[in-house]
Motif scaffolding. Structure first.
Motif, PDB file in Angstrom:
ATOM      1  N   THR A  97     -10.521 -36.629   8.091  1.00 59.89           N
ATOM      2  CA  THR A  97     -11.967 -36.551   8.619  1.00 59.89           C
ATOM      3  C   THR A  97     -12.942 -36.755   7.537  1.00 59.89           C
ATOM      4  OG1 THR A  97     -11.263 -35.094  10.338  1.00 59.89           O
ATOM      5  CG2 THR A  97     -13.490 -35.057   9.945  1.00 59.89           C
ATOM      6  N   GLY A  98     -12.616 -35.978   6.645  1.00 58.88           N
ATOM      7  CA  GLY A  98     -13.593 -36.294   5.281  1.00 58.88           C
ATOM      8  C   GLY A  98     -13.427 -37.756   4.598  1.00 58.88           C
ATOM      9  N   GLY A  99     -12.054 -38.262   4.778  1.00 58.29           N
ATOM     10  CA  GLY A  99     -12.067 -39.597   4.320  1.00 58.29           C
ATOM     11  C   GLY A  99     -12.686 -40.781   5.163  1.00 58.29           C
ATOM     12  N   VAL A 100     -12.389 -40.481   6.428  1.00 53.79           N
ATOM     13  CA  VAL A 100     -13.086 -41.296   7.440  1.00 53.79           C
ATOM     14  C   VAL A 100     -14.638 -41.508   7.120  1.00 53.79           C
ATOM     15  CG1 VAL A 100     -13.665 -42.018   9.915  1.00 53.79           C
ATOM     16  CG2 VAL A 100     -11.422 -41.333   9.008  1.00 53.79           C
ATOM     17  N   VAL A 107      -7.296 -21.334  13.203  1.00 57.39           N
ATOM     18  CA  VAL A 107      -6.972 -20.093  13.906  1.00 57.39           C
ATOM     19  C   VAL A 107      -5.561 -20.043  14.613  1.00 57.39           C
ATOM     20  CG1 VAL A 107      -7.900 -18.914  15.895  1.00 57.39           C
ATOM     21  CG2 VAL A 107      -9.374 -20.086  14.233  1.00 57.39           C
ATOM     22  N   LEU A 108      -5.080 -21.219  15.160  1.00 56.15           N
ATOM     23  CA  LEU A 108      -3.848 -21.038  15.698  1.00 56.15           C
ATOM     24  C   LEU A 108      -2.713 -20.537  14.795  1.00 56.15           C
ATOM     25  CD1 LEU A 108      -3.631 -24.063  18.352  1.00 56.15           C
ATOM     26  CD2 LEU A 108      -3.600 -21.765  18.785  1.00 56.15           C
ATOM     27  N   ALA A 109      -2.744 -20.965  13.520  1.00 58.92           N
ATOM     28  CA  ALA A 109      -1.899 -20.764  12.496  1.00 58.92           C
ATOM     29  C   ALA A 109      -1.989 -19.166  12.122  1.00 58.92           C
ATOM     30  CB  ALA A 109      -2.280 -21.525  11.031  1.00 58.92           C
ATOM     31  N   GLU A 110      -2.927 -18.644  12.272  1.00 59.41           N
ATOM     32  CA  GLU A 110      -3.150 -17.076  12.091  1.00 59.41           C
ATOM     33  C   GLU A 110      -2.677 -16.510  13.324  1.00 59.41           C
ATOM     34  OE1 GLU A 110      -3.912 -15.694   9.241  1.00 59.41           O
ATOM     35  OE2 GLU A 110      -4.061 -17.542   8.645  1.00 59.41           O
ATOM     36  N   VAL A 111      -2.616 -17.119  14.510  1.00 62.14           N
ATOM     37  CA  VAL A 111      -2.066 -16.626  15.892  1.00 62.14           C
ATOM     38  C   VAL A 111      -0.473 -16.487  15.629  1.00 62.14           C
ATOM     39  CG1 VAL A 111      -1.806 -16.876  18.239  1.00 62.14           C
ATOM     40  CG2 VAL A 111      -4.163 -17.077  17.099  1.00 62.14           C
ATOM     41  N   PHE A 112       0.163 -17.624  15.117  1.00 61.51           N
ATOM     42  CA  PHE A 112       1.296 -17.859  14.805  1.00 61.51           C
ATOM     43  C   PHE A 112       1.633 -16.952  14.020  1.00 61.51           C
ATOM     44  CE2 PHE A 112       1.060 -21.333  17.620  1.00 61.51           C
ATOM     45  CZ  PHE A 112       2.438 -21.663  18.136  1.00 61.51           C
ATOM     46  N   VAL A 160     -14.507 -30.894  12.812  1.00 60.96           N
ATOM     47  CA  VAL A 160     -14.711 -29.652  12.187  1.00 60.96           C
ATOM     48  C   VAL A 160     -14.216 -28.467  12.990  1.00 60.96           C
ATOM     49  CG1 VAL A 160     -16.112 -28.004  10.840  1.00 60.96           C
ATOM     50  CG2 VAL A 160     -16.352 -30.294  10.316  1.00 60.96           C
ATOM     51  N   PHE A 161     -14.766 -28.375  14.284  1.00 58.88           N
ATOM     52  CA  PHE A 161     -14.283 -27.489  15.092  1.00 58.88           C
ATOM     53  C   PHE A 161     -12.795 -27.718  15.345  1.00 58.88           C
ATOM     54  CE2 PHE A 161     -13.334 -26.498  19.431  1.00 58.88           C
ATOM     55  CZ  PHE A 161     -13.728 -25.119  19.518  1.00 58.88           C
ATOM     56  N   SER A 162     -11.972 -28.986  15.443  1.00 55.59           N
ATOM     57  CA  SER A 162     -10.526 -29.085  15.635  1.00 55.59           C
ATOM     58  C   SER A 162      -9.810 -28.444  14.546  1.00 55.59           C
ATOM     59  CB  SER A 162     -10.380 -30.544  15.831  1.00 55.59           C
ATOM     60  OG  SER A 162     -11.016 -31.070  17.129  1.00 55.59           O
ATOM     61  N   VAL A 163     -10.445 -28.715  13.205  1.00 52.37           N
ATOM     62  CA  VAL A 163      -9.678 -28.402  11.757  1.00 52.37           C
ATOM     63  C   VAL A 163      -9.740 -26.710  12.169  1.00 52.37           C
ATOM     64  CG1 VAL A 163      -9.883 -28.028   9.447  1.00 52.37           C
ATOM     65  CG2 VAL A 163     -10.185 -30.092  10.834  1.00 52.37           C
ATOM     66  N   LEU A 164     -10.771 -26.084  12.605  1.00 48.13           N
ATOM     67  CA  LEU A 164     -10.846 -24.524  12.664  1.00 48.13           C
ATOM     68  C   LEU A 164      -9.838 -23.891  13.616  1.00 48.13           C
ATOM     69  CD1 LEU A 164     -14.661 -24.237  12.239  1.00 48.13           C
ATOM     70  CD2 LEU A 164     -13.003 -23.744  10.360  1.00 48.13           C
TER      71      LEU A 164
END
Length: 202
Positions: free
Chosen positions: A144-147, A183-188, A175-179
């Motif tokens: 995202t930052g590169g684009v 968050v899903l990583a923390e749920v897992f 940015v919302f998708s990255v967050l």
């Protein structure tokens, strides 16, 4: 003198509606589930994206040696366009940025395939899935930052007044998708911890 309280009885539901509504062939986890179908789709997309990335790498290597005599590039929009000479640094920059873009999504698909493999066998809460989700979030942030950076450079240097750079508002969805991924990583991670504690308790 004794008093009895009236008993409250709820009406019985019809026999066919007592169990939750389920569709047997739409299971979310395990073999033959929706996860396994999505895993197949991800496998096909992964192979296709791998082929595209390989072709772009070959084009990038060829760009180092092919002659660029009297070649121009045109950047246009609805109101007009501009023409620039195609130089070797510009060609390498363009093809390299495109290769990095597809390569980043190739890595994202690779991690997604590994995650859906665990969903297919019905065992999603594994510690390695936490690492995979964090890698997906990091790669998505870099892409995202590169684009955003590349489009800003092209708009400023290659096609000023023809192509507009991305604004801050256009970054809200990525940015919302990255967050969400982090968050899903923390749920897992929490699911893996609870699973480990239950195994130790047993």
């Amino acid at each position: 003198m004794s008093s009895t309280r009236p008993e409250l009885r709820l009406p019985k539901m019809p026999k066919g509606l007592r169990a939750p509504f389920r569709i047997p062939f739409l299971r979310t986890l395990g073999p033959g589930s929706v996860s396994s179908l999505l895993k197949i789709a991800l496998d096909v997309a992964y192979v296709l994206l791998m082929f595209i990335t390989a072709v772009l790498l070959l084009v990038l290597l060829a760009s180092i040696f092919i002659p660029l005599t009297d070649l121009n590039i045109t950047v246009s929009n609805d109101s007009g366009g501009t023409q620039q000479p195609l130089t070797r640094p510009l060609l390498l920059f363009g093809v390299g940025a495109l290769t990095a873009y597809f390569g980043g999504f190739l890595l994202i698909l690779r991690n997604l395939r590994m995650i859906f493999r665990t969903l297919t066998i019905g065992d999603p809460f594994r510690p390695e899935n936490v690492r995979r989700l964090r890698q997906i979030g990091l790669i998505l942030a870099v892409v995202t930052g590169g684009v955003w950076l590349v489009q800003g450079l092209v708009a400023a240097r290659l096609a000023p007044g023809v192509m507009d750079s991305q604004g801050v508002g256009e970054l809200l969805t990525p940015v919302f998708s990255v967050l969400v991924v982090f968050v899903l990583a923390e749920v897992f991670k929490e699911g893996a911890r609870l699973r480990r504690e239950s195994e130790l308790t047993i």
